[in-house]
Design a protein around this motif. Structure first.
Motif, PDB file in Angstrom:
ATOM      1  N   LEU A  85       0.884  -1.173   0.000  1.00 22.99           N
ATOM      2  CA  LEU A  85       0.000   0.000   0.000  1.00 22.99           C
ATOM      3  C   LEU A  85       0.916   1.216   0.000  1.00 22.99           C
ATOM      4  O   LEU A  85       1.753   1.352   0.891  1.00 22.99           O
ATOM      5  CB  LEU A  85      -0.815   0.059   1.287  1.00 22.99           C
ATOM      6  CG  LEU A  85      -2.070  -0.757   1.409  1.00 22.99           C
ATOM      7  CD1 LEU A  85      -2.752  -0.464   2.738  1.00 22.99           C
ATOM      8  CD2 LEU A  85      -3.005  -0.445   0.285  1.00 22.99           C
ATOM      9  N   HIS A 106     -14.394   1.235   6.991  1.00 24.56           N
ATOM     10  CA  HIS A 106     -14.634  -0.129   6.519  1.00 24.56           C
ATOM     11  C   HIS A 106     -14.060  -1.147   7.508  1.00 24.56           C
ATOM     12  O   HIS A 106     -13.314  -0.796   8.432  1.00 24.56           O
ATOM     13  CB  HIS A 106     -14.019  -0.349   5.134  1.00 24.56           C
ATOM     14  CG  HIS A 106     -12.527  -0.238   5.095  1.00 24.56           C
ATOM     15  ND1 HIS A 106     -11.868   0.954   5.164  1.00 24.56           N
ATOM     16  CD2 HIS A 106     -11.566  -1.197   5.016  1.00 24.56           C
ATOM     17  CE1 HIS A 106     -10.566   0.746   5.108  1.00 24.56           C
ATOM     18  NE2 HIS A 106     -10.350  -0.553   5.025  1.00 24.56           N
ATOM     19  N   LEU A 121      -0.487  -4.051   9.451  1.00 29.10           N
ATOM     20  CA  LEU A 121       0.048  -3.009   8.577  1.00 29.10           C
ATOM     21  C   LEU A 121       1.385  -2.588   9.164  1.00 29.10           C
ATOM     22  O   LEU A 121       1.462  -2.192  10.329  1.00 29.10           O
ATOM     23  CB  LEU A 121      -0.931  -1.836   8.542  1.00 29.10           C
ATOM     24  CG  LEU A 121      -0.962  -0.968   7.289  1.00 29.10           C
ATOM     25  CD1 LEU A 121      -1.273  -1.792   6.053  1.00 29.10           C
ATOM     26  CD2 LEU A 121      -2.014   0.135   7.433  1.00 29.10           C
ATOM     27  N   THR A 133      -4.242   6.480  10.730  1.00 29.85           N
ATOM     28  CA  THR A 133      -5.332   5.518  10.530  1.00 29.85           C
ATOM     29  C   THR A 133      -6.278   5.637  11.726  1.00 29.85           C
ATOM     30  O   THR A 133      -5.825   5.628  12.874  1.00 29.85           O
ATOM     31  CB  THR A 133      -4.795   4.077  10.406  1.00 29.85           C
ATOM     32  OG1 THR A 133      -3.763   4.054   9.417  1.00 29.85           O
ATOM     33  CG2 THR A 133      -5.897   3.110   9.991  1.00 29.85           C
ATOM     34  N   HIS A 256     -12.162   0.825  10.411  1.00 31.87           N
ATOM     35  CA  HIS A 256     -11.028   1.749  10.317  1.00 31.87           C
ATOM     36  C   HIS A 256     -11.077   2.518   9.009  1.00 31.87           C
ATOM     37  O   HIS A 256     -11.848   2.170   8.108  1.00 31.87           O
ATOM     38  CB  HIS A 256      -9.700   0.988  10.431  1.00 31.87           C
ATOM     39  CG  HIS A 256      -9.467   0.008   9.328  1.00 31.87           C
ATOM     40  ND1 HIS A 256     -10.067  -1.224   9.296  1.00 31.87           N
ATOM     41  CD2 HIS A 256      -8.728   0.087   8.198  1.00 31.87           C
ATOM     42  CE1 HIS A 256      -9.692  -1.869   8.217  1.00 31.87           C
ATOM     43  NE2 HIS A 256      -8.889  -1.097   7.516  1.00 31.87           N
ATOM     44  N   ALA A 258      -8.219   5.045   6.366  1.00 33.51           N
ATOM     45  CA  ALA A 258      -6.932   5.702   6.118  1.00 33.51           C
ATOM     46  C   ALA A 258      -7.169   7.184   5.865  1.00 33.51           C
ATOM     47  O   ALA A 258      -8.263   7.584   5.472  1.00 33.51           O
ATOM     48  CB  ALA A 258      -6.274   5.075   4.895  1.00 33.51           C
ATOM     49  N   ARG A 268       4.391   7.440   1.813  1.00 31.14           N
ATOM     50  CA  ARG A 268       3.810   6.534   2.815  1.00 31.14           C
ATOM     51  C   ARG A 268       3.839   5.146   2.192  1.00 31.14           C
ATOM     52  O   ARG A 268       3.253   4.930   1.124  1.00 31.14           O
ATOM     53  CB  ARG A 268       2.382   6.974   3.127  1.00 31.14           C
ATOM     54  CG  ARG A 268       1.686   6.220   4.270  1.00 31.14           C
ATOM     55  CD  ARG A 268       0.300   6.807   4.447  1.00 31.14           C
ATOM     56  NE  ARG A 268      -0.393   6.381   5.645  1.00 31.14           N
ATOM     57  CZ  ARG A 268      -1.228   5.346   5.707  1.00 31.14           C
ATOM     58  NH1 ARG A 268      -1.444   4.616   4.629  1.00 31.14           N
ATOM     59  NH2 ARG A 268      -1.863   5.065   6.842  1.00 31.14           N
ATOM     60  N   ARG A 272       1.058  -4.818   4.005  1.00 35.18           N
ATOM     61  CA  ARG A 272      -0.171  -5.297   4.643  1.00 35.18           C
ATOM     62  C   ARG A 272      -0.279  -6.815   4.523  1.00 35.18           C
ATOM     63  O   ARG A 272      -0.081  -7.369   3.433  1.00 35.18           O
ATOM     64  CB  ARG A 272      -1.345  -4.632   3.928  1.00 35.18           C
ATOM     65  CG  ARG A 272      -2.726  -4.890   4.470  1.00 35.18           C
ATOM     66  CD  ARG A 272      -3.652  -4.081   3.563  1.00 35.18           C
ATOM     67  NE  ARG A 272      -5.006  -3.979   3.981  1.00 35.18           N
ATOM     68  CZ  ARG A 272      -5.976  -4.797   3.573  1.00 35.18           C
ATOM     69  NH1 ARG A 272      -5.703  -5.793   2.770  1.00 35.18           N
ATOM     70  NH2 ARG A 272      -7.215  -4.583   3.964  1.00 35.18           N
TER      71      ARG A 272
HETATM   72  C1  SIN Z   1      -6.440  -0.401   5.104  1.00 27.59           C
HETATM   73  O1  SIN Z   1      -7.579   0.024   5.072  1.00 27.59           O
HETATM   74  O2  SIN Z   1      -6.227  -1.609   5.125  1.00 27.59           O
HETATM   75  C2  SIN Z   1      -5.268   0.550   5.098  1.00 27.59           C
HETATM   76  C3  SIN Z   1      -5.346   1.586   6.145  1.00 27.59           C
HETATM   77  C4  SIN Z   1      -4.252   2.606   6.020  1.00 27.59           C
HETATM   78  O3  SIN Z   1      -3.534   2.647   5.008  1.00 27.59           O
HETATM   79  O4  SIN Z   1      -4.112   3.423   6.952  1.00 27.59           O
END
Ligand code: SIN
Length: 281
Positions: A85, A106, A121, A133, A256, A258, A268, A272
């Motif tokens: 990511l 989500h 993560l 996050t 959660h 982002a 960034r 994951r």
């Molecule tokens: C995610 O939703 O899995 C990623 C969350 C993030 O990048 O902070």
């Protein structure tokens, strides 16, 4: 047992673990203490790690069985269980434009019949500011509902789909062979955590389509009201990343999102991993 120290992060959820080097295999007592901390804290941050992709994967096996993620283009070239990511992510199978994965509330993987239990993560590169996050404690969200509402919600089931008409942000397009892996699924609105036995509201505002069997207007009104209730500040913890953090969260009792609010030039990069779950019940 390693020199593990645990510190509460947020009032609603979150715990940090210091004193651990995941390059070394954990003894059983330390692994069990981390699992307990995760089940109690819902989000566990293991600080200060410096791991190769291979040693990261090996360490995460202590929490469950890693599974590959749907979008093949995001897989790490050497370790396919790791999804990359990045602030440079693009919708490669769609319009090719920049894409922020997970920018709306989500719960990971709810569009699958058997969603993952945990997500990990690893903050390989984090911006100096921004890119937090946010998390919500879905046990507390459920516990605070009036008893009458809890009774009304108990039998309800919700259709989840990869590309829901109710989504709050764009989702990455899938290649035809990937889309075949994720037909629409139906999950209970209230689920019982298989390890703690506690009830949590099980929602994914980015993937829920409608309450099964309900008229669309009534379904939208109910889901909107529950999302408003769930995302109140009092249920949230906002994680400010430090390089080397590994954040592990429990998708069976949290949501959660982002944040892409960091400067354009900042980078960034997250690795994951998700681990296998069970059918929500
Ligand atoms: C995610 O939703 O899995 C990623 C969350 C993030 O990048 O902070």
């Amino acid at each position: 047992m390693a020199a593990l120290t645990l510190t509460q992060l947020g009032a609603a959820l979150g715990v940090a673990a210091d004193g651990i080097d995941l390059n070394r295999a954990l003894d059983g007592e330390t692994q069990a203490a981390l699992r307990r901390a995760l089940l109690d804290g819902l989000v566990l941050c293991i600080r200060g790690q410096s791991l190769t992709p291979q040693s990261y994967l090996a360490a995460m096996r202590g929490f469950g069985e890693p599974i590959t993620q749907v979008r093949q283009a995001s897989r790490h070239p050497e370790v396919p269980e790791i999804m990359i990511l990045s602030s440079e992510d693009r919708d490669d199978a769609g319009d090719g434009k920049r894409l922020v994965v997970g920018a709306h509330w989500h719960s990971d993987d709810s569009y699958k019949a058997i969603p993952c239990s945990l997500t990990m993560l690893y903050g390989v590169e984090v911006p100096a500011s921004g890119g937090d996050t946010q998390f919500v404690n879905m046990y507390a969200v459920y516990d605070d509902l009036p008893a009458e509402t809890q009774r009304r919600l108990a039998p309800l089931r919700v259709v989840h789909k990869y590309d829901s008409s109710r989504k709050g942000t764009r989702v990455a397009a899938l290649r035809p062979e990937e889309a075949k892996e994720v037909p629409d699924v139906v999950h209970p609105l209230v689920r019982t955590h298989p390890e703690t036995g506690r009830k949590a509201l099980y929602m994914n505002p980015n993937r829920m389509e409608a309450v099964a069997g309900a008229e669309r207007g009534a379904s939208d009104a109910l889901l909107d009201a529950l999302i408003r209730h769930a995302t109140q500040q009092k249920y949230q913890y906002r994680h400010k990343w430090r390089r080397g953090d590994i954040l592990i969260w429990d998708n069976r009792c949290t949501m959660h999102k982002a944040n892409a609010d960091y400067p354009k030039a900042a980078r960034r990069l997250m690795h994951r991993i998700i681990v296998a779950g069970t059918v929500p019940a």
